[in-house]
Design a protein around this motif. Structure first.
Motif, PDB file in Angstrom:
ATOM      1  N   ARG A 286       0.829  -1.203   0.000  1.00 19.44           N
ATOM      2  CA  ARG A 286       0.000   0.000   0.000  1.00 19.44           C
ATOM      3  C   ARG A 286       0.864   1.254   0.000  1.00 19.44           C
ATOM      4  NH1 ARG A 286      -3.312  -2.676   3.835  1.00 19.44           N
ATOM      5  NH2 ARG A 286      -2.233  -1.539   5.471  1.00 19.44           N
ATOM      6  N   SER A 287       1.922   1.231   0.788  1.00 19.54           N
ATOM      7  CA  SER A 287       2.807   2.379   0.871  1.00 19.54           C
ATOM      8  C   SER A 287       3.497   2.631  -0.471  1.00 19.54           C
ATOM      9  CB  SER A 287       3.853   2.146   1.961  1.00 19.54           C
ATOM     10  OG  SER A 287       4.766   3.202   1.998  1.00 19.54           O
TER      11      SER A 287
ATOM     12  N   GLN B 239       1.475   6.473  -6.907  1.00 19.88           N
ATOM     13  CA  GLN B 239       0.354   7.316  -7.329  1.00 19.88           C
ATOM     14  C   GLN B 239       0.673   8.795  -7.124  1.00 19.88           C
ATOM     15  OE1 GLN B 239      -2.899   5.790  -5.029  1.00 19.88           O
ATOM     16  NE2 GLN B 239      -3.472   4.263  -6.565  1.00 19.88           N
ATOM     17  N   ARG B 240       1.285   9.107  -5.990  1.00 19.33           N
ATOM     18  CA  ARG B 240       1.664  10.498  -5.729  1.00 19.33           C
ATOM     19  C   ARG B 240       2.680  10.979  -6.751  1.00 19.33           C
ATOM     20  NH1 ARG B 240       3.594  11.285   0.141  1.00 19.33           N
ATOM     21  NH2 ARG B 240       4.165  13.243  -0.805  1.00 19.33           N
TER      22      ARG B 240
ATOM     23  N   HIS C  76       0.883   3.889  -2.928  1.00 21.57           N
ATOM     24  CA  HIS C  76       0.553   5.282  -2.631  1.00 21.57           C
ATOM     25  C   HIS C  76       1.663   6.212  -3.124  1.00 21.57           C
ATOM     26  CE1 HIS C  76      -1.250   8.649  -0.568  1.00 21.57           C
ATOM     27  NE2 HIS C  76      -0.117   8.883   0.068  1.00 21.57           N
TER      28      HIS C  76
END
Length: 112
Positions: free
Chosen positions: A7-8, A14-15, A11
């Motif tokens: 997930r990290s 995506q950022r 994320h």
């Protein structure tokens, strides 16, 4: 354990993707604003003066950004949150080192 890591990473990816597309769009917008600003200046002044004004504006903004990038001069690394250290101790050694690096990187980004 690895789900949180995935997930990290997802994320962060995506950022990065959104930030890259946003920067590209901002550059395109800056190009159009520059062109319209130059056209406006050409209606008010001669071409050499208009180009000198645009060049001076970009030089001034660039110099201000370089001064801002220097920061306060503090090269002290940011403190790693205590909970990141505790989580890293529960993982296998390689995963612990990776997670600690990710936590330090994220802490460094939030302090900028």
């Amino acid at each position: 354990m690895f789900a949180r890591l995935r997930r990290s990473i997802r994320h962060a990816a995506q950022r990065f993707a959104l930030g890259s597309v946003g920067a590209l769009m901002a550059l395109v917008g800056l190009g159009f604003l520059s062109a319209s600003g130059l056209m406006l200046l050409l209606t008010l002044t001669d071409p050499i003066t208009a180009c000198a004004i645009m060049g001076g504006a970009y030089l001034g903004v660039g110099l201000l950004m370089m001064v801002a990038a220097r920061g306060s001069g503090s090269d002290d690394p940011p403190a790693v949150p205590q909970n990141a250290r505790q989580e890293a101790q529960e993982l296998p050694p390689l995963a612990a080192a990776f997670m600690q690096g990710m936590a330090q990187g994220m802490a460094h980004q939030t302090h900028r």
